[in-house]
Structure formats: structure tokens, C-alpha cells
Design a protein around this motif. Structure first.
Motif, PDB file in Angstrom:
ATOM      1  N   LEU A  24      60.990  39.483  26.375  1.00 25.44           N
ATOM      2  CA  LEU A  24      61.597  38.154  26.400  1.00 25.44           C
ATOM      3  C   LEU A  24      61.172  37.328  25.195  1.00 25.44           C
ATOM      4  O   LEU A  24      61.999  36.629  24.588  1.00 25.44           O
ATOM      5  CB  LEU A  24      61.216  37.427  27.700  1.00 25.44           C
ATOM      6  CG  LEU A  24      61.758  38.034  28.998  1.00 25.44           C
ATOM      7  CD1 LEU A  24      61.180  37.300  30.206  1.00 25.44           C
ATOM      8  CD2 LEU A  24      63.281  37.976  29.036  1.00 25.44           C
ATOM      9  N   VAL A  25      59.892  37.399  24.846  1.00 26.43           N
ATOM     10  CA  VAL A  25      59.403  36.667  23.673  1.00 26.43           C
ATOM     11  C   VAL A  25      60.029  37.225  22.404  1.00 26.43           C
ATOM     12  O   VAL A  25      60.452  36.468  21.511  1.00 26.43           O
ATOM     13  CB  VAL A  25      57.865  36.729  23.590  1.00 26.43           C
ATOM     14  CG1 VAL A  25      57.377  36.113  22.271  1.00 26.43           C
ATOM     15  CG2 VAL A  25      57.231  36.007  24.769  1.00 26.43           C
ATOM     16  N   HIS A  26      60.125  38.547  22.335  1.00 25.54           N
ATOM     17  CA  HIS A  26      60.729  39.185  21.166  1.00 25.54           C
ATOM     18  C   HIS A  26      62.179  38.749  20.993  1.00 25.54           C
ATOM     19  O   HIS A  26      62.620  38.398  19.884  1.00 25.54           O
ATOM     20  CB  HIS A  26      60.643  40.705  21.307  1.00 25.54           C
ATOM     21  CG  HIS A  26      61.280  41.460  20.178  1.00 25.54           C
ATOM     22  ND1 HIS A  26      62.591  41.905  20.239  1.00 25.54           N
ATOM     23  CD2 HIS A  26      60.818  41.819  18.950  1.00 25.54           C
ATOM     24  CE1 HIS A  26      62.897  42.513  19.109  1.00 25.54           C
ATOM     25  NE2 HIS A  26      61.844  42.484  18.314  1.00 25.54           N
ATOM     26  N   ASP A  27      62.941  38.767  22.095  1.00 28.51           N
ATOM     27  CA  ASP A  27      64.352  38.362  22.033  1.00 28.51           C
ATOM     28  C   ASP A  27      64.478  36.897  21.631  1.00 28.51           C
ATOM     29  O   ASP A  27      65.367  36.521  20.864  1.00 28.51           O
ATOM     30  CB  ASP A  27      65.032  38.591  23.385  1.00 28.51           C
ATOM     31  CG  ASP A  27      65.164  40.071  23.722  1.00 28.51           C
ATOM     32  OD1 ASP A  27      65.028  40.901  22.794  1.00 28.51           O
ATOM     33  OD2 ASP A  27      65.394  40.395  24.898  1.00 28.51           O
ATOM     34  N   GLN A  30      63.797  36.468  17.894  1.00 25.75           N
ATOM     35  CA  GLN A  30      64.940  36.932  17.093  1.00 25.75           C
ATOM     36  C   GLN A  30      66.068  35.911  17.128  1.00 25.75           C
ATOM     37  O   GLN A  30      66.691  35.628  16.101  1.00 25.75           O
ATOM     38  CB  GLN A  30      65.433  38.280  17.595  1.00 25.75           C
ATOM     39  CG  GLN A  30      64.571  39.456  17.190  1.00 25.75           C
ATOM     40  CD  GLN A  30      65.301  40.779  17.332  1.00 25.75           C
ATOM     41  OE1 GLN A  30      66.037  40.983  18.288  1.00 25.75           O
ATOM     42  NE2 GLN A  30      65.093  41.677  16.371  1.00 25.75           N
ATOM     43  N   LEU A  31      66.333  35.368  18.318  1.00 28.61           N
ATOM     44  CA  LEU A  31      67.410  34.388  18.462  1.00 28.61           C
ATOM     45  C   LEU A  31      67.117  33.129  17.649  1.00 28.61           C
ATOM     46  O   LEU A  31      68.021  32.548  17.038  1.00 28.61           O
ATOM     47  CB  LEU A  31      67.580  34.019  19.944  1.00 28.61           C
ATOM     48  CG  LEU A  31      68.708  33.052  20.297  1.00 28.61           C
ATOM     49  CD1 LEU A  31      70.067  33.672  19.961  1.00 28.61           C
ATOM     50  CD2 LEU A  31      68.653  32.666  21.765  1.00 28.61           C
ATOM     51  N   GLN A  32      65.857  32.716  17.612  1.00 27.07           N
ATOM     52  CA  GLN A  32      65.458  31.509  16.900  1.00 27.07           C
ATOM     53  C   GLN A  32      65.069  31.785  15.445  1.00 27.07           C
ATOM     54  O   GLN A  32      64.645  30.858  14.751  1.00 27.07           O
ATOM     55  CB  GLN A  32      64.279  30.839  17.629  1.00 27.07           C
ATOM     56  CG  GLN A  32      64.582  30.406  19.053  1.00 27.07           C
ATOM     57  CD  GLN A  32      65.585  29.276  19.100  1.00 27.07           C
ATOM     58  OE1 GLN A  32      65.626  28.427  18.220  1.00 27.07           O
ATOM     59  NE2 GLN A  32      66.411  29.271  20.143  1.00 27.07           N
ATOM     60  N   LYS A  33      65.206  33.049  15.029  1.00 25.63           N
ATOM     61  CA  LYS A  33      64.848  33.459  13.656  1.00 25.63           C
ATOM     62  C   LYS A  33      63.384  33.139  13.353  1.00 25.63           C
ATOM     63  O   LYS A  33      63.045  32.496  12.349  1.00 25.63           O
ATOM     64  CB  LYS A  33      65.779  32.806  12.638  1.00 25.63           C
ATOM     65  CG  LYS A  33      67.260  33.107  12.878  1.00 25.63           C
ATOM     66  CD  LYS A  33      68.130  32.576  11.766  1.00 25.63           C
ATOM     67  CE  LYS A  33      69.613  32.743  12.077  1.00 25.63           C
ATOM     68  NZ  LYS A  33      69.990  34.123  12.420  1.00 25.63           N
ATOM     69  N   LEU A  54      55.150  29.259  26.685  1.00 29.51           N
ATOM     70  CA  LEU A  54      56.463  29.783  26.311  1.00 29.51           C
ATOM     71  C   LEU A  54      56.809  31.004  27.162  1.00 29.51           C
ATOM     72  O   LEU A  54      57.935  31.134  27.649  1.00 29.51           O
ATOM     73  CB  LEU A  54      56.477  30.152  24.829  1.00 29.51           C
ATOM     74  CG  LEU A  54      57.786  30.773  24.312  1.00 29.51           C
ATOM     75  CD1 LEU A  54      58.939  29.783  24.433  1.00 29.51           C
ATOM     76  CD2 LEU A  54      57.620  31.231  22.861  1.00 29.51           C
ATOM     77  N   ARG A  55      55.839  31.884  27.351  1.00 28.00           N
ATOM     78  CA  ARG A  55      56.067  33.066  28.180  1.00 28.00           C
ATOM     79  C   ARG A  55      56.436  32.674  29.610  1.00 28.00           C
ATOM     80  O   ARG A  55      57.342  33.242  30.211  1.00 28.00           O
ATOM     81  CB  ARG A  55      54.822  33.957  28.191  1.00 28.00           C
ATOM     82  CG  ARG A  55      54.607  34.771  26.931  1.00 28.00           C
ATOM     83  CD  ARG A  55      53.276  35.507  26.952  1.00 28.00           C
ATOM     84  NE  ARG A  55      53.170  36.391  25.804  1.00 28.00           N
ATOM     85  CZ  ARG A  55      53.489  37.692  25.836  1.00 28.00           C
ATOM     86  NH1 ARG A  55      53.911  38.236  26.965  1.00 28.00           N
ATOM     87  NH2 ARG A  55      53.377  38.438  24.751  1.00 28.00           N
ATOM     88  N   GLN A  56      55.729  31.688  30.134  1.00 24.51           N
ATOM     89  CA  GLN A  56      56.024  31.236  31.501  1.00 24.51           C
ATOM     90  C   GLN A  56      57.431  30.644  31.598  1.00 24.51           C
ATOM     91  O   GLN A  56      58.156  30.881  32.568  1.00 24.51           O
ATOM     92  CB  GLN A  56      54.985  30.205  31.935  1.00 24.51           C
ATOM     93  CG  GLN A  56      53.588  30.773  32.117  1.00 24.51           C
ATOM     94  CD  GLN A  56      52.557  29.707  32.420  1.00 24.51           C
ATOM     95  OE1 GLN A  56      52.781  28.516  32.185  1.00 24.51           O
ATOM     96  NE2 GLN A  56      51.408  30.115  32.944  1.00 24.51           N
TER      97      GLN A  56
END
Length: 215
Positions: A24-27, A30-33, A54-56
Motif C-alpha cells: 500500500l505504501v509502495h503504491d 508511486q501515485l504521488q511520485k 501513513l500506514r495506518q
């Protein structure tokens, strides 16, 4: 506030694997560059959050889905069968007004075929030029219960008599067809969401009843 408290307490018991949280953090990055560690750290600092928070936040919707699945997933089919008719899709025509006399006239014109639905619909104030009064594929649960009962009772092609709903609204309608519900993945998700929303509302009401505000 109470809703958030109930959710936080409930979801604290629902765990996502570290691998899933990493995805989820990786995605998100990537979405936020935010591919570089410097860009990611700068983002966290500017938004005054930690990576843990952020993870939560990112995992919260997924934990809701997991909770729904764990709580009601095995009963989804039986819940569907218990309320099967409410998921039917209703195709019908409908005109309404606050003026009972007008709707009585509309009813007789349609019933006696002096006018059709399209003609009548376009005479209502503010109606678009292509108005036809058609309501397509409306979930049965979203139609007023008295109106739905009259449509089912009358059957297709029968103009029902003016029906007063919600005090001032008078409705004339005609059933075109009923599209029987089918238990598929989309409907299963809807049922689990409804069960969760009902449960959450009850939990919030229960918590509110225990709160005592200072005089």
C-alpha cells in the motif's frame, strides 16, 4: 467523533500483514511520485505525519473490508436469501406533484390513454424536452415501500391510482418490468457493506447512550 472512536477501537483488532502494508505504501508513493527516499521524507514532514500514521491511514479501508469479511462473509448468501426481493431492480414510470388534483387528472389521462407518459412528463414545470418519466433499474430498497407494494400488486402496464407519499407528494406510476436480483460478487459486497453500516450505526448509538455530557 463517536464514529471514529468506534472504528478505531474495532479496527485496532484487525491486522494487515506487513507485506500488504508495504504494498500500500509502495503504491501510494508511486501515485504521488515519491519514488526517492528524500521526496518521501519531505512529503511526510510537510504533511506533519509519520510513516506509521501513513500506514495506518492507507490500511484503514482495507481493514474495514477485512472486518466485514470476517464478521459477515460466511453469512452473505443467507442474508441475501432472507431479503432477496429488496435487491430487485425496478423499471417503472413515475410522475409526481404536490397538487393532488393535478395528479388525479394525470392519472385519468394516462389510464384512458388520452395522453402518454412522454407527453405528460414534458408538461411538468422544468421538465427537459426529452422527459419520459422513466426510472430505469432502481433498486427496490430505494423506492418508497407503499409505492413499491402498489407496483408489485398492479403488475406491468397498469397505471396505479394517485398515491400520497411523505405528506405532500402525490405520485402516479406504472411498472414496466422487474429485474430479479442475482447473487454475484457486486451484490455480495453491497450486502456486507449494508451489514457493516447497520452494525456501526448501532454501535455509535450504544456509545452515545453511555456518554454523559457535563451540565
Amino acid at each position: 467523533l463517536v464514529r471514529h472512536l468506534v472504528l478505531d477501537r474495532t479496527l485496532s483488532q484487525v491486522k494487515l500483514s506487513p507485506e500488504r502494508q508495504d504494498e500500500l505504501v509502495h503504491d501510494f508513493r508511486q501515485l504521488q511520485k515519491l519514488e526517492s527516499e528524500e521526496a518521501f521524507a519531505d512529503f511526510l514532514q510537510k504533511n506533519h505525519i509519520t510513516e506509521l500514521l501513513l500506514r495506518q491511514t492507507l490500511s484503514r479501508p482495507h481493514r474495514v473490508v477485512q472486518f466485514r469479511e470476517e464478521r459477515w462473509g460466511t453469512r452473505a448468501n443467507s442474508l441475501y436469501l432472507k431479503h432477496k426481493d429488496r435487491y430487485d431492480r425496478i423499471h417503472y414510470r413515475r410522475l409526481q406533484s404536490g397538487n393532488a388534483d393535478v395528479m388525479q387528472e394525470v392519472f385519468f389521462r394516462l389510464k384512458d390513454k388520452e395522453d402518454n407518459w412522454e407527453t405528460m412528463a414534458r408538461q411538468f414545470p422544468g421538465a427537459p424536452a426529452n422527459a419520459d418519466a422513466r426510472q430505469k433499474g432502481i433498486p427496490a430498497a430505494q423506492i418508497e415501500a407503499p409505492l413499491l407494494a402498489e407496483l408489485r400488486k398492479a403488475g406491468p402496464g397498469v397505471v396505479i391510482r394517485p398515491l400520497r407519499l411523505n405528506g405532500n407528494t402525490v405520485v402516479v406510476a406504472e411498472l414496466e418490468s422487474i429485474e430479479a436480483s442475482r447473487f454475484d460478487d457486486e451484490l455480495r459486497t453491497l450486502i456486507l457493506r449494508e451489514e457493516f453500516d447497520n452494525w456501526l450505526q448501532k454501535e455509535c448509538s450504544r456509545m452515545l447512550s453511555k456518554l454523559q455530557l457535563p451540565a
